[in-house]
Write a protein that holds these residues in place. Structure first.
Motif, PDB file in Angstrom:
ATOM      1  N   HIS A 269       0.879  -1.177   0.000  1.00  0.00           N
ATOM      2  CA  HIS A 269       0.000   0.000   0.000  1.00  0.00           C
ATOM      3  C   HIS A 269       0.909   1.217   0.000  1.00  0.00           C
TER       4      HIS A 269
ATOM      5  N   GLN B 255       0.526   4.137   2.444  1.00  0.00           N
ATOM      6  CA  GLN B 255       0.858   3.952   3.865  1.00  0.00           C
ATOM      7  C   GLN B 255       2.348   4.129   4.147  1.00  0.00           C
TER       8      GLN B 255
ATOM      9  N   ARG C 259     -11.072  -3.087  -1.463  1.00  0.00           N
ATOM     10  CA  ARG C 259     -10.118  -3.171  -0.335  1.00  0.00           C
ATOM     11  C   ARG C 259     -10.236  -4.522   0.370  1.00  0.00           C
TER      12      ARG C 259
ATOM     13  N   HIS D 270      -7.914  -8.411   0.067  1.00  0.00           N
ATOM     14  CA  HIS D 270      -7.452  -9.080   1.292  1.00  0.00           C
ATOM     15  C   HIS D 270      -8.387 -10.234   1.633  1.00  0.00           C
TER      16      HIS D 270
ATOM     17  N   GLU E  74      -7.348 -12.370   7.152  1.00  0.00           N
ATOM     18  CA  GLU E  74      -6.101 -11.881   7.753  1.00  0.00           C
ATOM     19  C   GLU E  74      -6.128 -12.051   9.272  1.00  0.00           C
TER      20      GLU E  74
ATOM     21  N   ASP F 147       3.477  -5.888   2.275  1.00  0.00           N
ATOM     22  CA  ASP F 147       2.275  -5.251   2.808  1.00  0.00           C
ATOM     23  C   ASP F 147       2.604  -3.926   3.501  1.00  0.00           C
TER      24      ASP F 147
END
Ligand code: GUN
Ligand code: ZN
Length: 441
Positions: free
Chosen positions: A78, A81, A203, A231, A234, A321
């Motif tokens: 990402h 981020q 997302r 995703h 998780e 990630d």
């Protein structure tokens, strides 16, 4: 025409898959090897002396003891981020609400998005990564910024607009229709343009309504050549949340499958707490699972079942990630993959770790014909490593009985200091980034 380039050093390539073949058959290490580059492609890999003799016109770059490998491939990240990496103290849902969503709100500002994209690409290339698959934010500006910067640098990347129409702050919501329209427009603009690929990007199912998932499933059906990234399974509270939001679904994967979001071009990040049906369907469809070990330990998500999933024939790649993951480095990521596997009772071989960070990740992105290996016909995306980059690594490597022991010291203890340089599409980095030297050190 420019003369070919010949890079000399130790070379590491794959002729098979070290998870399903003996390492000696799958991996090909040369003490004194060479990689011939013509234009943006690798045209030969072999013994240094033989390549020198066969290509007397080639311009030689001798890296001595340096290790030449395919550049690292990061199959799930990402980029928005970047600036909130290593944010303390939260597990997934709180971490998203506390750190991630406020940061992602800033990406409606095209200048901010462009600055972050530059910073992100500087960091990943300094760490030897030459290809990434990234989520953007809900803002089309964030996608424009990412692809524009990758294009300037000549990098092969995959990215997509992150779609969310519920369970996120109002400022970060799109709708089923606008997610479809924006994704379609961005896809038509960027997919297949040079080295860029578009991934349709819900997302995760908690932040998409069934309508939005259906709209994105319809878009994917119109453009099956694109990847779909999201995703999956998780963290346990996330899985419970999904079960509450989709009472009719058989399991988490079914929330994608029911809307046409499962197929061979799908990439599912994390995939830790899978049920038997989910594992069966992932394998049957040929979807990719992307292991994100520094994130899974950092956010407290769980221990990916590498050995079991590989044994049953799943397609698996490796990823940072960023910034749920705690590093931009695929070396650090390989180290974490090793440690997580150890906690499940398996010691991954250095060749398996290296394969995951290059060829495995490229396979997860359906790019194995283009990147992820040192082989004739592959794009010339290359990393050159110093296997004695710190005193601690150097003294361990000096004791190493062979390449795998030497390489393992860099896998476990290495970072960006181990990266001597990268080549992207046949040109030594940096190209067009405004940085002056021909080295990233
Ligand atoms: N699940 C949904 N969004 C995210 C994200 O940004 N990071 C991680 N690690 N998991 C997610
Ligand atoms: Zn993620």
């Amino acid at each position: 025409m420019k003369p070919p380039r010949l890079l000399l050093g130790q070379t590491l390539a794959f002729e098979g898959d070290p998870f399903h073949q003996p390492v000696e058959e799958a991996a090909r290490w040369r003490r004194r090897g060479g990689v011939l580059i013509e234009g943006d492609r690798i045209t030969a890999v072999g013994e240094a002396d033989e390549l020198r003799a066969a290509h007397p016109r080639a311009q030689v770059q001798d890296y001595g003891d340096g290790l030449i490998s395919a550049g690292f491939v990061d199959a799930h990240a990402h980029y928005p981020q970047t600036a909130i990496i290593a944010s303390w103290g939260k597990q997934l849902i709180d971490w998203l609400n506390t750190y991630t969503f406020p940061e992602e709100m800033r990406f409606g500002d095209a200048d901010f998005a462009a600055r972050t994209a530059r910073s992100y690409f500087d960091l990943v290339t300094a760490n030897g990564t030459t290809t990434v698959a990234s989520f953007c934010t809900i803002h089309p500006e964030s996608v424009e910024a990412f692809f524009t910067e990758a294009q300037t640098r000549g990098m092969r990347v995959v990215a997509g607009k992150t779609c969310m129409d519920r369970n996120a702050p109002e400022e970060l919501l799109d709708t089923a229709q606008s997610a479809y329209d924006d994704s379609k427009r961005l896809l038509e603009k960027w997919h297949g343009k040079g080295r860029l690929g578009y991934a349709i990007t819900p997302r995760f199912s908690p932040t998409s309504t069934p309508d939005q998932l259906a709209a994105l499933g319809a878009l994917w059906a119109e453009h099956p050549e694109c990847l779909m990234q999201t995703h999956l399974s998780e963290q346990l509270p996330e899985i419970d949340w999904v079960a509450g939001l989709f009472p009719q679904a058989r399991d988490y994967l079914d929330t994608y499958e029911a809307f046409g979001l499962l197929g061979e071009n799908a990439m599912f990040g994390h995939a830790i707490h899978l049920k038997a049906r989910e594992r069966d369907r992932l394998r049957e469809t040929g979807a990719a699972l992307v292991h994100c070990p520094t994130s899974n330990t950092f956010i407290g998500s769980g221990l990916f079942d590498m050995a079991g999933l590989m044994a049953e024939g799943q397609r698996i790649g490796l990823a940072t990630d960023t910034g749920g993951g705690s590093s931009f480095s695929m070396l650090r990521t390989m180290a974490a993959a090793y440690e997580v596997a150890q906690l499940r009772g398996t010691a991954l071989h250095p060749a398996q770790l290296w394969w995951l960070a290059t060829r495995g990740a490229a396979r997860a992105m359906r790019l194995e014909d283009r990147i992820g290996n040192l082989a004739a016909g592959q794009d010339a995306d290359i990393v050159v490593l110093d296997l004695a980059s710190t005193p601690a690594i150097a003294q361990r490597a000096a004791r190493a009985a062979g390449i795998w022991e030497a390489l393992f010291a860099t896998i476990m203890m290495g970072d960006d200091r181990a990266v001597r340089t990268v080549w992207i599409a046949g040109r030594e980095y940096p190209q067009g980034s405004g940085r002056a030297s021909s080295s990233t050190q």
